[in-house]
Design a protein around this motif. Structure first.
Motif, PDB file in Angstrom:
ATOM      1  N   ALA A 168      10.587 111.492  82.114  1.00 19.06           N
ATOM      2  CA  ALA A 168      10.516 111.245  84.019  1.00 19.06           C
ATOM      3  C   ALA A 168      10.400 109.922  84.073  1.00 19.06           C
ATOM      4  CB  ALA A 168       9.489 111.605  84.377  1.00 19.06           C
ATOM      5  N   PRO A 169      12.165 109.059  83.808  1.00 18.21           N
ATOM      6  CA  PRO A 169      11.990 107.759  84.677  1.00 18.21           C
ATOM      7  C   PRO A 169      12.064 107.124  85.526  1.00 18.21           C
ATOM      8  CG  PRO A 169      14.043 108.810  83.583  1.00 18.21           C
ATOM      9  CD  PRO A 169      12.903 109.296  83.332  1.00 18.21           C
ATOM     10  N   ARG A 170      12.235 108.280  86.690  1.00 15.45           N
ATOM     11  CA  ARG A 170      12.053 108.077  88.274  1.00 15.45           C
ATOM     12  C   ARG A 170      10.433 107.426  88.549  1.00 15.45           C
ATOM     13  NH1 ARG A 170      16.135 111.575  87.801  1.00 15.45           N
ATOM     14  NH2 ARG A 170      18.213 111.115  89.003  1.00 15.45           N
ATOM     15  N   THR A 171       9.642 108.839  88.168  1.00 13.92           N
ATOM     16  CA  THR A 171       7.462 107.869  87.900  1.00 13.92           C
ATOM     17  C   THR A 171       7.850 105.765  87.924  1.00 13.92           C
ATOM     18  OG1 THR A 171       7.131 108.570  85.906  1.00 13.92           O
ATOM     19  CG2 THR A 171       7.406 109.807  87.625  1.00 13.92           C
ATOM     20  N   VAL A 178      -1.911  95.012  82.311  1.00 12.08           N
ATOM     21  CA  VAL A 178      -1.008  95.743  82.963  1.00 12.08           C
ATOM     22  C   VAL A 178      -1.468  95.059  84.068  1.00 12.08           C
ATOM     23  CG1 VAL A 178      -0.691  98.574  83.476  1.00 12.08           C
ATOM     24  CG2 VAL A 178      -1.229  97.482  81.740  1.00 12.08           C
ATOM     25  N   GLU A 179      -0.384  95.200  84.630  1.00 11.52           N
ATOM     26  CA  GLU A 179      -1.109  94.832  86.930  1.00 11.52           C
ATOM     27  C   GLU A 179      -0.747  95.888  87.509  1.00 11.52           C
ATOM     28  OE1 GLU A 179       0.640  90.943  87.769  1.00 11.52           O
ATOM     29  OE2 GLU A 179      -1.049  89.967  86.639  1.00 11.52           O
ATOM     30  N   PRO A 180      -2.154  96.972  87.636  1.00  8.81           N
ATOM     31  CA  PRO A 180      -1.568  98.172  89.037  1.00  8.81           C
ATOM     32  C   PRO A 180      -1.022  97.561  89.768  1.00  8.81           C
ATOM     33  CG  PRO A 180      -3.990  97.734  88.571  1.00  8.81           C
ATOM     34  CD  PRO A 180      -3.198  96.430  88.031  1.00  8.81           C
ATOM     35  N   ILE A 226       1.294 103.961  86.271  1.00 11.58           N
ATOM     36  CA  ILE A 226       0.339 104.250  86.196  1.00 11.58           C
ATOM     37  C   ILE A 226      -0.504 105.144  87.145  1.00 11.58           C
ATOM     38  CG2 ILE A 226      -0.317 101.516  86.157  1.00 11.58           C
ATOM     39  CD1 ILE A 226      -1.474 101.939  89.136  1.00 11.58           C
ATOM     40  N   GLY A 227      -1.689 105.301  86.599  1.00  8.31           N
ATOM     41  CA  GLY A 227      -2.329 106.916  87.402  1.00  8.31           C
ATOM     42  C   GLY A 227      -2.513 106.731  88.630  1.00  8.31           C
ATOM     43  N   ARG A 228      -2.615 108.133  89.214  1.00 13.55           N
ATOM     44  CA  ARG A 228      -3.105 107.907  90.553  1.00 13.55           C
ATOM     45  C   ARG A 228      -4.483 107.835  90.884  1.00 13.55           C
ATOM     46  NH1 ARG A 228      -1.897 113.719  88.477  1.00 13.55           N
ATOM     47  NH2 ARG A 228      -3.244 114.871  89.097  1.00 13.55           N
ATOM     48  N   ALA A 229      -3.796 107.562  92.157  1.00 15.12           N
ATOM     49  CA  ALA A 229      -5.157 107.125  92.710  1.00 15.12           C
ATOM     50  C   ALA A 229      -6.641 107.740  92.398  1.00 15.12           C
ATOM     51  CB  ALA A 229      -5.945 107.713  94.505  1.00 15.12           C
ATOM     52  N   GLY A 230      -8.158 107.249  91.863  1.00  8.59           N
ATOM     53  CA  GLY A 230      -8.802 107.828  90.935  1.00  8.59           C
ATOM     54  C   GLY A 230      -8.689 107.595  89.982  1.00  8.59           C
ATOM     55  N   LEU A 231      -7.739 107.810  89.447  1.00  5.66           N
ATOM     56  CA  LEU A 231      -7.612 108.435  87.816  1.00  5.66           C
ATOM     57  C   LEU A 231      -6.424 107.617  87.090  1.00  5.66           C
ATOM     58  CD1 LEU A 231      -5.559 111.558  88.008  1.00  5.66           C
ATOM     59  CD2 LEU A 231      -8.190 111.324  87.450  1.00  5.66           C
ATOM     60  N   SER A 248       5.742 103.603  90.489  1.00  4.24           N
ATOM     61  CA  SER A 248       4.954 104.609  91.176  1.00  4.24           C
ATOM     62  C   SER A 248       3.163 104.743  90.536  1.00  4.24           C
ATOM     63  CB  SER A 248       5.791 105.882  91.722  1.00  4.24           C
ATOM     64  OG  SER A 248       6.069 106.515  90.181  1.00  4.24           O
ATOM     65  N   ALA A 249       2.425 105.255  90.765  1.00  2.00           N
ATOM     66  CA  ALA A 249       1.522 106.225  90.990  1.00  2.00           C
ATOM     67  C   ALA A 249       0.952 107.213  90.685  1.00  2.00           C
ATOM     68  CB  ALA A 249      -0.175 105.306  91.656  1.00  2.00           C
ATOM     69  N   VAL A 250       1.450 108.520  90.135  1.00  2.00           N
ATOM     70  CA  VAL A 250       0.976 109.381  89.606  1.00  2.00           C
ATOM     71  C   VAL A 250       0.507 110.013  88.277  1.00  2.00           C
ATOM     72  CG1 VAL A 250       3.635 109.489  91.272  1.00  2.00           C
ATOM     73  CG2 VAL A 250       3.878 109.598  88.636  1.00  2.00           C
ATOM     74  N   SER A 251       0.656 109.165  87.716  1.00  2.00           N
ATOM     75  CA  SER A 251       0.230 109.694  85.909  1.00  2.00           C
ATOM     76  C   SER A 251      -1.235 110.199  86.231  1.00  2.00           C
ATOM     77  CB  SER A 251      -0.192 108.650  84.918  1.00  2.00           C
ATOM     78  OG  SER A 251      -0.288 107.946  84.777  1.00  2.00           O
ATOM     79  N   ASN A 252      -1.704 111.202  85.412  1.00  2.00           N
ATOM     80  CA  ASN A 252      -3.636 111.057  85.063  1.00  2.00           C
ATOM     81  C   ASN A 252      -3.510 110.311  84.518  1.00  2.00           C
ATOM     82  OD1 ASN A 252      -3.626 114.217  85.678  1.00  2.00           O
ATOM     83  ND2 ASN A 252      -2.599 114.342  84.355  1.00  2.00           N
ATOM     84  N   GLY A 253      -3.384 109.005  84.350  1.00  2.00           N
ATOM     85  CA  GLY A 253      -4.328 107.979  84.214  1.00  2.00           C
ATOM     86  C   GLY A 253      -4.156 106.853  82.880  1.00  2.00           C
ATOM     87  N   CYS A 254      -2.689 107.610  82.666  1.00  4.77           N
ATOM     88  CA  CYS A 254      -2.363 106.882  81.502  1.00  4.77           C
ATOM     89  C   CYS A 254      -0.993 105.538  81.772  1.00  4.77           C
ATOM     90  CB  CYS A 254      -1.530 107.042  80.414  1.00  4.77           C
ATOM     91  SG  CYS A 254      -2.642 108.378  79.175  1.00  4.77           S
ATOM     92  N   VAL A 255      -0.556 104.584  81.231  1.00  2.61           N
ATOM     93  CA  VAL A 255       0.141 103.631  81.527  1.00  2.61           C
ATOM     94  C   VAL A 255       1.541 103.875  80.659  1.00  2.61           C
ATOM     95  CG1 VAL A 255       1.691 101.149  81.520  1.00  2.61           C
ATOM     96  CG2 VAL A 255      -1.148 102.106  81.972  1.00  2.61           C
ATOM     97  N   ARG A 256       2.137 104.667  82.065  1.00  2.00           N
ATOM     98  CA  ARG A 256       3.772 104.691  80.962  1.00  2.00           C
ATOM     99  C   ARG A 256       5.439 103.607  81.072  1.00  2.00           C
ATOM    100  NH1 ARG A 256       5.456 109.910  85.110  1.00  2.00           N
ATOM    101  NH2 ARG A 256       2.894 110.763  84.266  1.00  2.00           N
ATOM    102  N   LEU A 257       5.911 103.798  80.960  1.00  2.00           N
ATOM    103  CA  LEU A 257       7.320 103.437  79.804  1.00  2.00           C
ATOM    104  C   LEU A 257       8.532 104.382  80.328  1.00  2.00           C
ATOM    105  CD1 LEU A 257       5.115 101.161  78.948  1.00  2.00           C
ATOM    106  CD2 LEU A 257       6.696  99.862  79.315  1.00  2.00           C
ATOM    107  N   VAL A 258       9.858 103.825  80.584  1.00  2.00           N
ATOM    108  CA  VAL A 258      10.972 104.547  80.203  1.00  2.00           C
ATOM    109  C   VAL A 258      11.205 104.596  78.541  1.00  2.00           C
ATOM    110  CG1 VAL A 258      13.401 104.188  79.917  1.00  2.00           C
ATOM    111  CG2 VAL A 258      12.075 103.293  81.910  1.00  2.00           C
TER     112      VAL A 258
END
Length: 184
Positions: free
Chosen positions: A148-151, A51-53, A74-79, A154-164
């Motif tokens: 939430a495919p619109r995410t 994973v290349e953030p 991906i996870g938001r800043a700090g997470l 972007s870096a919005v999660s609580n630390g996990c990596v998400r895909l559609v």
């Protein structure tokens, strides 16, 4: 080792995946976020996930220099937590329980789920999840689907990596247990 036949079959399957991904969950996925086979010039070993953030991409390596590329959130800043992990558990329509840290950060959003949420389309882990471990310790980090495919991108999660969801389902079918996953 990836044979030419496996590679060509994967390419054919990917063409079908792209067509089904165009309208996942009623959202038109931008063409640049559709999975595709790419050449990359990184020294990543076949059979690994990377994973290349910085560019919101996940690569599942087929052979040296050839990978299936997926767009991720991906996870938001700090997470976001970089590291070297092993996938020790895979689940379809996984249940979800927020971590105590998530509840502490945002009780208004997460306290109601402190006893967990059954798997399903409204579950934040989506259709599939790959559980990241260090040794025998569950890190509580996941590579998972999203409702939430619109995410993606972007870096919005609580630390996990998400895909559609359709993309994590494809990756889930490709990745065996004990696969190395590197979050750069």
């Amino acid at each position: 080792m990836i044979t030419r036949r496996h590679f060509l079959n994967t390419a054919a399957a990917t063409a079908g995946l792209a067509a089904t991904s165009v309208n996942a969950q009623g959202y038109l996925i931008p063409e640049q976020q559709l999975p595709r086979i790419v050449r990359i010039d990184r020294d990543y070993a076949p059979g690994e996930i990377h994973v290349e953030p910085g560019n919101f991409k996940l690569y599942f390596m087929f052979s040296p220099g050839m990978a299936m590329e997926y767009s991720v959130g991906i996870g938001r800043a700090g997470l976001y937590e970089s590291g070297d992990f092993i996938i020790q558990v895979k689940k379809e329509w996984p249940s979800w329980t927020p971590t105590p840290e998530m509840i502490e950060r945002d009780p208004g959003s997460y306290l109601q789920y402190e006893d967990g949420m059954e798997g399903g389309i409204n579950n934040p882990l989506g259709a599939r999840a790959l559980y990241l471990f260090k040794g025998n310790r569950d890190t509580f980090l996941r590579i998972h689907g999203t409702n939430a495919p619109r995410t993606i991108g972007s870096a919005v999660s609580n630390g996990c990596v998400r895909l559609v969801n359709s993309h994590i389902s494809d990756l889930y079918n490709r990745v065996p247990l004990n696969t190395r996953a590197v979050l750069h």
